[in-house]
Every structure is written in C-alpha cells, then in structure tokens.
Write a protein that holds these residues in place. Sequence first.
Motif, PDB file in Angstrom:
ATOM      1  N   ALA A 187       0.995  -1.426  -0.063  1.00 11.52           N
ATOM      2  CA  ALA A 187      -0.231  -0.234   0.271  1.00 11.52           C
ATOM      3  C   ALA A 187       0.461   1.417  -0.192  1.00 11.52           C
ATOM      4  CB  ALA A 187      -1.416   0.050   1.249  1.00 11.52           C
ATOM      5  N   GLY A 188       2.318   1.228   0.913  1.00  9.52           N
ATOM      6  CA  GLY A 188       3.187   2.568   0.156  1.00  9.52           C
ATOM      7  C   GLY A 188       3.627   2.758  -0.760  1.00  9.52           C
TER       8      GLY A 188
ATOM      9  N   GLY B 141      -5.904  -4.750   8.819  1.00  6.92           N
ATOM     10  CA  GLY B 141      -5.676  -5.901   8.319  1.00  6.92           C
ATOM     11  C   GLY B 141      -6.122  -5.689   7.086  1.00  6.92           C
ATOM     12  N   VAL B 142      -6.280  -4.789   6.664  1.00  2.00           N
ATOM     13  CA  VAL B 142      -6.631  -4.881   5.114  1.00  2.00           C
ATOM     14  C   VAL B 142      -5.752  -4.868   4.051  1.00  2.00           C
ATOM     15  CG1 VAL B 142      -8.207  -3.364   3.520  1.00  2.00           C
ATOM     16  CG2 VAL B 142      -8.687  -4.512   5.880  1.00  2.00           C
ATOM     17  N   VAL B 143      -4.442  -4.062   4.627  1.00  5.55           N
ATOM     18  CA  VAL B 143      -3.532  -3.601   3.980  1.00  5.55           C
ATOM     19  C   VAL B 143      -2.251  -3.756   4.032  1.00  5.55           C
ATOM     20  CG1 VAL B 143      -4.707  -1.202   3.145  1.00  5.55           C
ATOM     21  CG2 VAL B 143      -2.642  -1.575   5.061  1.00  5.55           C
ATOM     22  N   ALA B 144      -1.576  -4.113   2.929  1.00  4.88           N
ATOM     23  CA  ALA B 144       0.075  -4.732   3.802  1.00  4.88           C
ATOM     24  C   ALA B 144       1.295  -3.946   3.129  1.00  4.88           C
ATOM     25  CB  ALA B 144      -0.155  -6.730   3.527  1.00  4.88           C
ATOM     26  N   TYR B 145       2.109  -4.765   3.556  1.00  3.92           N
ATOM     27  CA  TYR B 145       2.875  -3.299   3.410  1.00  3.92           C
ATOM     28  C   TYR B 145       3.968  -4.084   2.772  1.00  3.92           C
ATOM     29  CZ  TYR B 145       0.261   0.545   4.655  1.00  3.92           C
ATOM     30  OH  TYR B 145      -0.672   1.114   5.514  1.00  3.92           O
ATOM     31  N   CYS B 146       5.472  -4.414   2.452  1.00  3.58           N
ATOM     32  CA  CYS B 146       6.555  -4.363   1.564  1.00  3.58           C
ATOM     33  C   CYS B 146       7.588  -4.632   2.918  1.00  3.58           C
ATOM     34  CB  CYS B 146       7.666  -4.086   0.789  1.00  3.58           C
ATOM     35  SG  CYS B 146       8.094  -2.365   0.488  1.00  3.58           S
TER      36      CYS B 146
ATOM     37  N   HIS C  11       3.040   5.604   4.840  1.00 11.85           N
ATOM     38  CA  HIS C  11       2.009   5.357   4.012  1.00 11.85           C
ATOM     39  C   HIS C  11       1.115   5.986   5.380  1.00 11.85           C
ATOM     40  CE1 HIS C  11      -1.947   3.514   2.358  1.00 11.85           C
ATOM     41  NE2 HIS C  11      -1.484   4.572   2.043  1.00 11.85           N
ATOM     42  N   TRP C  12       1.290   5.683   6.337  1.00 10.41           N
ATOM     43  CA  TRP C  12       0.218   5.960   7.558  1.00 10.41           C
ATOM     44  C   TRP C  12      -0.745   7.580   7.355  1.00 10.41           C
ATOM     45  CZ3 TRP C  12      -2.838   4.075  10.722  1.00 10.41           C
ATOM     46  CH2 TRP C  12      -3.093   3.805  11.581  1.00 10.41           C
TER      47      TRP C  12
END
Length: 315
Positions: free
Chosen positions: A4-5, A24-29, A37-38
């Motif tokens: 997401a970022g 729990g919906v978005v995920a990050y590397c 992204h916050w």
Amino acid sequence: MECAGKGRGTRCTGSATRRCGRCGVVAYCSVDHQVKHWNDHKDECKRFELQMERIDALNEFPFTFSEEATVQLCQKQESRCSFLSKRAIHKVGMWFYECPCGEAATSYNFSRLNDGWVLPRLLCPCSEPLSPITKRLHSWKDYYDWRCIPLHSPAALLLHWPLTISYAVQVAGLEPLTPEFGDTLCIHYLGPEKELLQLSVFAELLALFPGVALQIEFFGPNIPEEMNGKTIHLCSFAKCLQMDCVCKSSCKDVDRNVYSNKYPRLVLKLQTGFYHDCYKDITKDCYPHLIIAPNAGIAAYSSWLPTIMNVSGIH
Ligand SMILES: [Zn+2]
Ligand SMILES: [Zn+2]
Ligand SMILES: [Zn+2]
Ligand SMILES: [Zn+2]
Ligand SMILES: [Zn+2]
C-alpha cells in the motif's frame, strides 16, 4: 497483494507480507513504507476496521466460493492439486488455472477460450436448463437443484464468477427486461484476474438471464494490450466430456466464441488499464447499469483507489 505504500520515495523491498495490525486490510513490503503511508491510511484504516467487524455479513454473499471445497481445503489441508486430481480435472480445460501448476503458466493468453468442463454431463451445466429460472437463487443448493446437478460437483468453483454477477444484479434491485434498460443490460466488471482465463464459464449467464441481452465490459491492467478493445460473443455453454451430449451439436461452428453472431445475446468486451483512466471515454456512449469488482479486497490495491473515488462520486 500490492504494497500500500508503493511509490513512496523508495522502491518496494519485496512482496507485501506485513499487514496493518489494526485493520488487517492493507499490507506493506517494509516498516518504512508502512510508516510513510500512515498519514494517508489512518482515516481509511478506521473505516476498514469497522468494515472488517462486519466481515461475516460480507461473507454471506452466497456465491463467492464453494463452501464445500473451501472447508475441505482449509480443514484437511488438502492441496488444490489433489482436490482436482481426485475429480480427474487437474490441469485440464477450464480447471487449468485452479491450482499452482497452472498459475505458474499464467500469461493471460486467450488461446484457452474454448476450454470446457471436462466433467461428465451430469456434473456440469453444459446446455440449456431443463426449466427456465423462476425463483431467485439464494444458495448453491438452489442453483444446483435448478440445474439438476448433484451437490458434490466441483462446478461451483468456477461458476462463482457468473453467479456473483447475477447475484449482484439481484442485490442492486435491477430488473432487466423492463423498458428502462433499453436493449442491453450493461455491466462494468473491474479488476478481472484469473477469470480472464476462464471466460467460457461466463456462458452460464445465458441460462441465468433468459431473454436478456447482456454486455459485460472488463477493465483492468491484467488484460493484455493485444486484447484491448476485443469483443467476444458467447453463444453456447461450456461443454462437458461426453461426445454424444447435446452440447456438442448446439453450436456446430468451431469458432463459437468468435465474432460472427448476428444478434449476440452475451457480449464480453475487454479494456486494458485502470478504470479511472478510461472511464470518461467509455460512459459517453454506454452508461453502465452496474459496476462490480468481484475480486474482493480491491480497496487494498492502492493503484485502484482513484477508481473507487470516481465510482463513489457517481452516486
Ligand atoms: Zn513497499
Ligand atoms: Zn490499517
Ligand atoms: Zn496442480
Ligand atoms: Zn454436454
Ligand atoms: Zn458499457
């Protein structure tokens, strides 16, 4: 899932496996991209969190997957490959992309457009229904009963695409065949993935919408450039295994899915790219009656966010 970022100063450092601990919906590397992204995410995070509390209601969307198959796959940890092998449908026909073996080969080429069920006639809907659809379908059992298929048939694994469309039309309260729809019920279908390789199964819409002319336009980055703008007419059901079945004679021409029908009832159109990029040009001549994005979690793909803004702006 996509990080997401993505695109925040630095490149992603790998696949997006860190989920946001709150929604729990978005995920990050990486932690780095999560932190960056916050500020953008914190409002939607609250909204997602509320939505996730209602996930049970969302899961009640009855045709998203075959419960039987899913339960088996989760509880017995049976692999997709063995599930398909036991039913003699591993790596064949429309099932080709239902397990990791086929996923690896996925190139979104459309040479498999005539793929069939590779199942005995009694286990799949390969021809017109014996009786026209009279009541609303609320469950797989309703559907299987109507189509005279035993409940143990794996057909639902593929049929969830057309059934989700018909259920969405129901939920939206659309009444095709009433004058306000004009000649054609037009649906915009966003973000197709695997179903692009299983388009034959969409022919089931012929049974689900008797007498209705349907146009379904697929939009998404997974549609390859060389297919952009292509039109596909589906005029017969995906075929069964039996050589002497009526489904073999219903449409003799080999090119049943090609461009020759005089009065097409079911037209699929393909458009490469994100919806928000082509949206304005398209709606000029054909305003959709319904826009759907059945691949759940579309909100978690940051590149689709402008689309969501656009679509919610329409109402
Ligand atoms: Zn990233
Ligand atoms: Zn979050
Ligand atoms: Zn496999
Ligand atoms: Zn057949
Ligand atoms: Zn349209």
